[in-house]
Design a protein around this motif. Structure first.
Motif, PDB file in Angstrom:
ATOM      1  N   ARG A 316      14.129 -27.798  96.683  1.00 31.63           N
ATOM      2  CA  ARG A 316      12.844 -27.212  96.235  1.00 31.63           C
ATOM      3  C   ARG A 316      11.740 -28.266  96.269  1.00 31.63           C
ATOM      4  N   ILE A 317      12.088 -29.488  95.881  1.00 31.99           N
ATOM      5  CA  ILE A 317      11.100 -30.572  95.943  1.00 31.99           C
ATOM      6  C   ILE A 317      10.727 -30.863  97.396  1.00 31.99           C
ATOM      7  N   GLU A 318      11.745 -30.980  98.247  1.00 33.76           N
ATOM      8  CA  GLU A 318      11.489 -31.270  99.653  1.00 33.76           C
ATOM      9  C   GLU A 318      10.687 -30.162 100.321  1.00 33.76           C
ATOM     10  N   GLY A 319      10.979 -28.908  99.943  1.00 38.94           N
ATOM     11  CA  GLY A 319      10.241 -27.797 100.531  1.00 38.94           C
ATOM     12  C   GLY A 319       8.751 -27.879 100.233  1.00 38.94           C
ATOM     13  N   PHE A 320       8.416 -28.209  98.998  1.00 32.14           N
ATOM     14  CA  PHE A 320       7.001 -28.371  98.631  1.00 32.14           C
ATOM     15  C   PHE A 320       6.367 -29.499  99.434  1.00 32.14           C
ATOM     16  N   ILE A 321       7.055 -30.631  99.519  1.00 28.68           N
ATOM     17  CA  ILE A 321       6.511 -31.770 100.264  1.00 28.68           C
ATOM     18  C   ILE A 321       6.259 -31.385 101.717  1.00 28.68           C
ATOM     19  N   GLN A 322       7.218 -30.697 102.308  1.00 28.09           N
ATOM     20  CA  GLN A 322       7.089 -30.309 103.712  1.00 28.09           C
ATOM     21  C   GLN A 322       5.900 -29.380 103.915  1.00 28.09           C
TER      22      GLN A 322
END
Length: 464
Positions: A316-322
């Motif tokens: 979920r964190i990586e998705g936001f960053i992406q």
């Protein structure tokens, strides 16, 4: 701003006051290299890596010493069992430990001394302790006289009369069975060094007292290690060092274990999970998230289900960053972390509370993206990167971005290629207005555990 730490010796959380303003000195008991590391071993390295990073973020100049115990009873036993030189076993496993630290993103220590390189310092310490009446030689062994040191057992809060001191084979000539060996007389075929009391090899406890004295001096700030080291190892370190005349450590910080079925993970129980195997199945950054984000004083009960939960949370964190990077391009970390994050980290390295701030900020950033508020989304990403950087978990940092970090990344690339082929078929179905087929493809991907998101730049998948 005051960092506070739980001090085992005081049995309470104390304000951290360094011996030298602006500097912090840390000694961590590192690997005993009789075998390759499991994730329980590496947890300690991760916990103190986060401590070190937080002190550095707060402006301290950090000296971090992590030793290698490359000679002890277990290594000698393995040498006899395998018919290999003791130094070959030690060096092979030392490299395995360093590989484990590296693959999970731990910063290298300021210095990483090996025990066998410091026999001179050990002899000097033993000589001083014998002269002061705290140690004695017997049959080629050198023992510490525990009754000569009034503060003995204060760290572990035990009574001397009730003490059962672990003893090794060949420890003969003790005046008191509770005395512990600093030096062990040579046995045929075992490694040994020359001393004024004959040839022999060091005891485990003496090694760390001598190395801490050499690299950090008579007094230093923090001594760390796992809970299992409080007694006898750390208790005996204190006795040797203070009886020698050192002030030794001002704070004692201990991390909890990784357990399986309620038992401490250990090779003797046959329940260890080797780091080298784990990174074939899990991305190293996910393993770091799993091992590093619980509070360092809390036990971690290992399970694949818990690892999957950690993977989903980090996704979920990586998705936001992406999504922000796709929309706004590269975003640098903020100069400062949010005050609530700093407050949590200052309070005995409260990583779970700090991580809650990370996830709250991610949700705020996602809301900004939904509202097409690019400026707010970028600001939230800058904060998220600053917080993740302190935890060693920023996926855009050079240590992770584009790095070949294990079998998990290889598999991710394979899955990505396969999913994109399926998504192209879905796009083709949509192009010919065959929405039933397009929806069926999406539903099948979701049943396989993938979430599909249609974006202006095309469909994107993630683990659901």
């Amino acid at each position: 701003m005051t960092i506070r730490l739980y001090d085992t010796s005081a049995r309470q959380i104390r304000d951290f006051s360094p011996l030298t303003p602006g500097c912090v000195s840390i000694y961590l008991c590192g690997a005993t290299v009789q075998a390759a590391p499991h994730i329980g071993h590496i947890r300690s390295g991760l916990n103190f890596d986060i401590m070190r990073r937080w002190f550095a973020h707060r402006g301290y100049d950090v000296t971090f010493v992590r030793n290698v115990t490359d000679i002890d009873d277990k290594i000698i036993k393995k040498s006899a069992e395998q018919g290999r030189p003791w130094w070959s076993i030690g060096y092979e496993n030392e490299r395995a430990f360093n590989s484990g630290y590296d693959v999970l993103g731990c910063l290298p220590p300021t210095v990483e001394p090996r025990a066998t390189g410091h026999v001179t310092e050990m002899v000097e310490m033993m000589r001083g302790l014998i002269e002061r009446g705290h140690a004695y030689e017997a049959e080629g062994n050198v023992y510490f006289d525990v009754r000569s040191f009034p503060g003995y057992l204060e760290l572990s809060n035990q009574e001397l009369d009730n003490l059962l001191q672990p003893s090794g084979e060949g420890e003969t000539g003790k005046r008191d069975p509770r005395d512990f060996a600093m030096w062990k007389a040579a046995k045929p075929g075992e490694p040994s060094w020359e001393t004024p009391w004959g040839r022999g090899r060091p005891g485990w406890h003496l090694e760390c007292s001598a190395m801490a004295h050499k690299y950090l001096g008579k007094a230093f700030d923090i001594h760390g290690g796992g809970l299992d080291l409080i007694f006898p190892h750390h208790e005996n370190e204190i006795a040797q060092a203070k009886a020698f005349g050192d002030d030794f450590a001002s704070y004692w910080v201990h991390n909890a274990w990784v357990t399986m079925s309620g038992e401490k993970m250990s090779k003797s129980l046959g329940n260890s999970v080797l780091v080298s195997e784990m990174v074939k199945h899990w991305r190293p950054i996910v393993l770091r998230y799993y091992l590093g984000t619980p509070h360092y004083r809390s036990m971690i009960e290992y399970s694949e289900e818990a690892l999957r939960e950690a993977e989903a949370a980090f996704a979920r964190i990586e998705g936001f960053i992406q999504r922000v990077v796709e929309k706004a391009g590269p975003v640098e970390p903020a100069a400062e972390v949010p005050p609530a994050f700093a407050e949590a980290m200052d309070d005995d390295l409260g990583v779970p509370q700090a991580l809650a701030i990370v996830h709250t900020t991610v949700r705020q950033g996602n809301s900004a993206l939904t509202a097409d508020d690019k400026e707010s989304a970028v600001a939230r990403l800058a904060e998220v990167r600053a917080m993740l950087g302190v935890l060693g978990l920023d996926p855009l940092d050079a240590q992770w971005a584009g790095a070949a970090s294990g079998r998990g990344d290889d598999l991710h690339g394979v899955v990505d290629s396969l999913v994109r082929l399926v998504l192209e078929q879905r796009q083709a179905a949509r192009g010919r207005k065959d929405y039933a087929t397009a929806d069926a493809i999406r539903d099948q991907l979701q049943q396989a555990g993938l979430a599909i998101e249609d974006t202006p730049s095309g469909p994107r998948w993630s683990l659901s």
